[in-house]
Design a protein around this motif. Sequence first.
Motif, PDB file in Angstrom:
ATOM      1  N   ASP A   1      67.954  15.825  36.957  1.00  0.00           N
ATOM      2  CA  ASP A   1      67.633  16.993  38.272  1.00  0.00           C
ATOM      3  C   ASP A   1      68.093  18.185  37.757  1.00  0.00           C
ATOM      4  O   ASP A   1      68.091  19.543  38.722  1.00  0.00           O
ATOM      5  N   ILE A   2      68.267  19.086  36.471  1.00  0.00           N
ATOM      6  CA  ILE A   2      67.888  20.308  35.883  1.00  0.00           C
ATOM      7  C   ILE A   2      66.844  20.907  36.360  1.00  0.00           C
ATOM      8  O   ILE A   2      66.058  20.778  35.561  1.00  0.00           O
ATOM      9  N   THR A   3      66.627  21.214  37.755  1.00  0.00           N
ATOM     10  CA  THR A   3      65.233  22.070  37.551  1.00  0.00           C
ATOM     11  C   THR A   3      65.266  22.895  38.680  1.00  0.00           C
ATOM     12  O   THR A   3      66.361  23.287  39.020  1.00  0.00           O
ATOM     13  N   SER A   4      63.764  23.939  39.830  1.00  0.00           N
ATOM     14  CA  SER A   4      64.034  24.199  41.014  1.00  0.00           C
ATOM     15  C   SER A   4      63.639  23.293  42.023  1.00  0.00           C
ATOM     16  O   SER A   4      63.174  22.230  42.118  1.00  0.00           O
TER      17      SER A   4
ATOM     18  N   ASN B   1      72.962  32.548  48.935  1.00  0.00           N
ATOM     19  CA  ASN B   1      73.537  32.997  47.712  1.00  0.00           C
ATOM     20  C   ASN B   1      73.062  33.595  46.791  1.00  0.00           C
ATOM     21  O   ASN B   1      73.165  34.686  46.645  1.00  0.00           O
ATOM     22  N   LEU B   2      72.881  32.221  45.552  1.00  0.00           N
ATOM     23  CA  LEU B   2      72.647  33.096  44.690  1.00  0.00           C
ATOM     24  C   LEU B   2      70.526  31.687  44.239  1.00  0.00           C
ATOM     25  O   LEU B   2      70.739  31.152  44.955  1.00  0.00           O
ATOM     26  N   GLN B   3      69.859  32.889  43.802  1.00  0.00           N
ATOM     27  CA  GLN B   3      68.720  31.638  43.161  1.00  0.00           C
ATOM     28  C   GLN B   3      68.624  31.876  41.949  1.00  0.00           C
ATOM     29  O   GLN B   3      67.313  30.663  41.543  1.00  0.00           O
ATOM     30  N   MET B   4      70.044  31.153  41.521  1.00  0.00           N
ATOM     31  CA  MET B   4      69.822  30.999  39.667  1.00  0.00           C
ATOM     32  C   MET B   4      71.420  30.559  39.448  1.00  0.00           C
ATOM     33  O   MET B   4      72.518  30.821  39.736  1.00  0.00           O
TER      34      MET B   4
ATOM     35  N   THR C   1      63.135  29.309  46.854  1.00  0.00           N
ATOM     36  CA  THR C   1      63.565  28.664  45.434  1.00  0.00           C
ATOM     37  C   THR C   1      64.600  29.114  45.501  1.00  0.00           C
ATOM     38  O   THR C   1      65.549  30.486  44.848  1.00  0.00           O
ATOM     39  N   VAL C   2      65.613  27.681  44.952  1.00  0.00           N
ATOM     40  CA  VAL C   2      66.778  28.302  44.092  1.00  0.00           C
ATOM     41  C   VAL C   2      66.720  27.739  42.728  1.00  0.00           C
ATOM     42  O   VAL C   2      66.184  26.600  42.520  1.00  0.00           O
ATOM     43  N   GLN C   3      66.819  27.692  41.182  1.00  0.00           N
ATOM     44  CA  GLN C   3      66.083  27.306  40.124  1.00  0.00           C
ATOM     45  C   GLN C   3      68.125  27.341  39.660  1.00  0.00           C
ATOM     46  O   GLN C   3      68.823  27.561  39.423  1.00  0.00           O
ATOM     47  N   LEU C   4      68.059  25.183  38.981  1.00  0.00           N
ATOM     48  CA  LEU C   4      69.552  25.066  38.240  1.00  0.00           C
ATOM     49  C   LEU C   4      69.403  25.362  36.635  1.00  0.00           C
ATOM     50  O   LEU C   4      67.930  24.466  36.112  1.00  0.00           O
ATOM     51  N   ASN C   5      70.101  25.734  36.822  1.00  0.00           N
ATOM     52  CA  ASN C   5      70.135  26.023  34.474  1.00  0.00           C
ATOM     53  C   ASN C   5      71.584  25.497  34.341  1.00  0.00           C
ATOM     54  O   ASN C   5      72.452  26.112  34.297  1.00  0.00           O
ATOM     55  N   GLU C   6      71.309  24.629  32.935  1.00  0.00           N
ATOM     56  CA  GLU C   6      72.493  23.944  32.146  1.00  0.00           C
ATOM     57  C   GLU C   6      73.171  24.946  31.633  1.00  0.00           C
ATOM     58  O   GLU C   6      72.464  25.962  30.656  1.00  0.00           O
ATOM     59  N   ILE C   7      74.532  24.670  31.741  1.00  0.00           N
ATOM     60  CA  ILE C   7      75.405  25.875  30.529  1.00  0.00           C
ATOM     61  C   ILE C   7      75.889  25.019  29.910  1.00  0.00           C
ATOM     62  O   ILE C   7      76.096  23.228  30.732  1.00  0.00           O
ATOM     63  N   MET C   8      76.821  25.409  28.712  1.00  0.00           N
ATOM     64  CA  MET C   8      77.612  24.267  27.979  1.00  0.00           C
ATOM     65  C   MET C   8      78.754  24.465  28.269  1.00  0.00           C
ATOM     66  O   MET C   8      79.040  24.728  28.507  1.00  0.00           O
ATOM     67  N   ARG C   9      79.445  22.774  28.288  1.00  0.00           N
ATOM     68  CA  ARG C   9      80.664  22.852  29.276  1.00  0.00           C
ATOM     69  C   ARG C   9      81.880  23.305  27.618  1.00  0.00           C
ATOM     70  O   ARG C   9      80.949  23.026  26.771  1.00  0.00           O
TER      71      ARG C   9
END
Length: 456
Positions: free
Chosen positions: A326-329, A257-260, A347-355
């Motif tokens: 864990d915040i990687t691809s 569904n999403l790659q990022m 490939t799916v990339q995880l990006n950290e966002i501020m809570r």
Amino acid sequence: MDSFRRSASASLLAIFVALSLHTASGAGRAGGHGVWKRASMDVGFTEGVDNQTVVVGRNATLRCSVQNLGDYKIAWVKADSQTLLSIAKTMITRNYRARVSNSDNSTWFLHINNVRLADRGYYMCQINTVPMVFRQGYLEVVVPPNILDEETSADVEVNEDSPVQLRCAADGYPAPEIIFKREDSKHIPIGNGNVKASSETESVEEVKRTTGILSFKAVKRTDMGHYLCIASNTVPPSVSKRVVLNVRYREPEVEVNLQMIGVYRGDDVAINCTVTAYPRPVVLWQDSFGKMIISGGRYEVVEKLLRESPPVIQTSLIIKSLQPEDITSYRCNASIDNDKMKEKSVTVQLNEIMRPSTESSFNQDIHYKAPRQRMNPKKSLAKHSRVNDIAERYEKPTSFVPGNNQGTYHHPSIGHVNSDDPANTSGIGQSRCCSSRLIFVLVGWVMLCQVLRGRA
């Protein structure tokens, strides 16, 4: 041919002899001159013998209606083979499936049980007058369609972009018509240059055989599915057979569904991936270093089969209590037969966002909100340290007291102020009142300090 003629002549002779051997008064000799008495003009048929159409294996009945028969006799003859079947109520043929009956002397029936294909043809109802008179009707024997399994395609498996044919053969009478349909009701693009349908019919013994062919010039993965070969003619019921066409994919279809994806640290995260391929593919997850991820610890891999033909697999990688490492691809990898040439990945990339902050803030200054033109107590008394300490205490944000109504705050020196209290007609007016009292208190402290220093 000679034997056929001899047989025909013998049959005609037998018919003539049989029809001549009667002693009825109406057919006796006249004046002893050996001339047969001619039939009265009133002897004859009231209607013809109706044509009959009967499904093979069922029973047929032919009817002959006459008038003024008198002592004349009725005979049934199969015309095409010139076979005498019966005279009056006497059966001549040895065919045990045939019999005759009559309701009275004017209606005669020929019954044929368990009709066979050989029974097809013309049947004559004769009256042994001179000259002989007759009527005839045609017995049609039809055969429902029947699919010939040995000449029909079984399940077919072929590589993508290769040619292939689906064949279906059926016999019956009249000749069956064959069509192909998809079991899922999807349209078959016949005539688009890649798919063509054709058929051919031939006579085999006493039935017709039709062979239908569905040809693919270069089969596509979208052509994969279950096909129905349907054979029908004018005789119910129609019959069908299912043929499965399996197309081996060049490479799998891999979708996400999403790659990022934006994630919060400490949360549980699920990454979903959908794979379609035939044969059923091998699907696995890999980290950014290419290492395979299996279920265990904070990681869980879940796989679900959504459809069987073609196989559609949904796989999910679940990461619990997300950590910084864990915040990687991550890569969703699918292959057919573990063949590197038939492999595809996404490939799916995880990006950290501020809570987002959930702490409440109190924006209203309850202890002092004076207009700009008025004196600021803190600035006017800055040279007096004790007074500054007091002013700083009143500049600090007030704290929320649990249990009080919303808008009720507590300050260590001046008690609580309820901004929702109906007695407070104006929050600003109350703030000004409190500010005036504070000024008088501060001025009193200043004067007291000066007096004490003067005495010292």
